[in-house]
Design an enzyme around this catalytic site. Sequence first.
Site, mmCIF file in Angstrom:
data_model
loop_
_atom_site.group_PDB
_atom_site.id
_atom_site.type_symbol
_atom_site.label_atom_id
_atom_site.label_comp_id
_atom_site.label_asym_id
_atom_site.label_seq_id
_atom_site.Cartn_x
_atom_site.Cartn_y
_atom_site.Cartn_z
ATOM 1 N N ALA A 37 5.555 -5.521 9.389
ATOM 2 C CA ALA A 37 5.959 -4.091 8.897
ATOM 3 C C ALA A 37 4.651 -2.988 9.231
ATOM 4 C CB ALA A 37 6.267 -3.939 7.342
ATOM 5 N N ARG A 48 -6.611 -9.877 14.957
ATOM 6 C CA ARG A 48 -6.845 -8.698 15.920
ATOM 7 C C ARG A 48 -8.425 -8.351 16.187
ATOM 8 N NH1 ARG A 48 -2.449 -7.963 12.500
ATOM 9 N NH2 ARG A 48 -0.553 -7.640 13.344
ATOM 10 N N LYS A 100 10.830 -17.516 4.640
ATOM 11 C CA LYS A 100 10.400 -16.231 3.990
ATOM 12 C C LYS A 100 10.712 -15.019 5.324
ATOM 13 C CE LYS A 100 5.723 -14.845 3.692
ATOM 14 N NZ LYS A 100 4.392 -15.003 3.390
ATOM 15 N N LYS A 136 10.289 -11.256 6.728
ATOM 16 C CA LYS A 136 9.383 -9.721 6.377
ATOM 17 C C LYS A 136 10.289 -8.580 6.284
ATOM 18 C CE LYS A 136 5.315 -11.625 7.842
ATOM 19 N NZ LYS A 136 4.356 -11.546 6.775
ATOM 20 N N ASP A 190 8.440 -10.289 2.117
ATOM 21 C CA ASP A 190 7.072 -9.961 2.419
ATOM 22 C C ASP A 190 6.936 -8.668 2.978
ATOM 23 O OD1 ASP A 190 4.577 -9.865 2.714
ATOM 24 O OD2 ASP A 190 4.096 -11.435 4.048
ATOM 25 N N ASN A 249 4.337 -6.910 3.243
ATOM 26 C CA ASN A 249 3.125 -6.399 3.891
ATOM 27 C C ASN A 249 2.331 -4.969 3.578
ATOM 28 O OD1 ASN A 249 4.344 -8.528 6.112
ATOM 29 N ND2 ASN A 249 2.152 -9.076 5.802
ATOM 30 N N HIS A 296 -2.284 -18.338 1.364
ATOM 31 C CA HIS A 296 -1.695 -17.663 2.374
ATOM 32 C C HIS A 296 -2.253 -18.443 3.646
ATOM 33 C CE1 HIS A 296 -2.874 -14.447 5.462
ATOM 34 N NE2 HIS A 296 -1.748 -14.364 5.407
HETATM 35 MG MG LIG Z 1 2.132 -11.989 3.359
#
Ligand SMILES: [Mg+2]
Length: 400
Positions: free
Chosen positions: A49, A85, A197, A199, A228, A230, A330
Amino acid sequence: MSADAQKKRLIAANPKAAGLEAGIASQDRIVWVGASLVVVPLGREINDAKVLTGRQRPLTEVALLVVEIASAEGYRGLGFSYTLRVGGPAMLAYARDLAEGLVGEDPNDIARLWDKLAWWSASLGRAGLAVQTIAAFDTALWDLKARRAGLPLAKLLGAQRDSVRCYNSSGGYLSSDIAEMKERASASLERGIGGIKLKVGQPDPMIDLQRIEALRDHLGADVPMMIDANQQWDRTTALRFGRIVEPLNLVWIEEPLDAHDFEGHAALAAELATPIATGEMLSSVDEHVKLIQAGGADFIQADAPRVGGITPFLKICTLAELSRVDLAPHMVMEIHLHLAAAYASEPWVEHFEWLEPVFNERLEIRGGRMIVPDRPGLGLTLSEAAASWTRETAEFGRRP
Ligand SMILES: [Mg+2]
């Protein structure tokens, strides 16, 4: 020279290293530290997202800081940290500043060495890049210690279980349309993975809802499902959306709000029956203490490389356990499988295949669970692909 004489010589060469002295109980010495920047390509652009709301560019690679440590008694340790990134070259540059602080030290004194590197880093603070760089050294030291003991890391830490429930995340990104998402979810379940999961957090929450309902229809009522966002919702959207999805029996709603809005997460956790999961963006023990004490997480999602390694991760686990909070670390299943296996209550680990090609070994998955490998330490060795993706290396001390 005899081993004893060599030990005495090494201790004489560096009797005091951190303001804290290595005592006479010290047994071994670090003789060599290698650090490298390994940039792992992902093969396609990945969007969550944060990309759809314009805050981040698509993810195309993962930068790893890989650390190897060798001791005078012939033990080796392998650890790594990562960044997405930006920041990979900075992490290696910073590792160069820290590595010499380990040469000559006893690799058994992991807590003391974490403190030493944190003090060296004091002007950069105890969060973010500073501790994420320390994490690679800390993990290598734990790996070395477990290899010395001849035990998988989970066993060295005091395992509660030999396998951990696992769920797949990489198939549910927003870069996949509904058909691909369903296909990838089915492939994960066929592979033995236990949950899926998805997003969410797109600018239009109703599109998220269609995707969740489509996947729930596809998977049936019994497959564990998480979502999730985000960090892309505001408090009102998160509460309204959370109420709409209550009947879908989700395992958790992840990062509904800004990662540092601990009070907002706590209010949602109090209001919704669906558990709230968060913590992946926090990069220090102190931030996790605040989150847990605020009551902001039903599942804490600490990330060992992000919080400074296994040493600080274990401190977070202690507080989480005493606060009756569940654990779902995570990413980085290669490390977190061992840490989750040692956690008090039944945790989840996150299945991502992204880092698999970096190592020669593969984690075994069956019956919805990831199996703790029986190899000593983390049970990992670097692959030829890792060598080909290595952009830069640095070494300190004498290579054995
Ligand atoms: Mg996450």
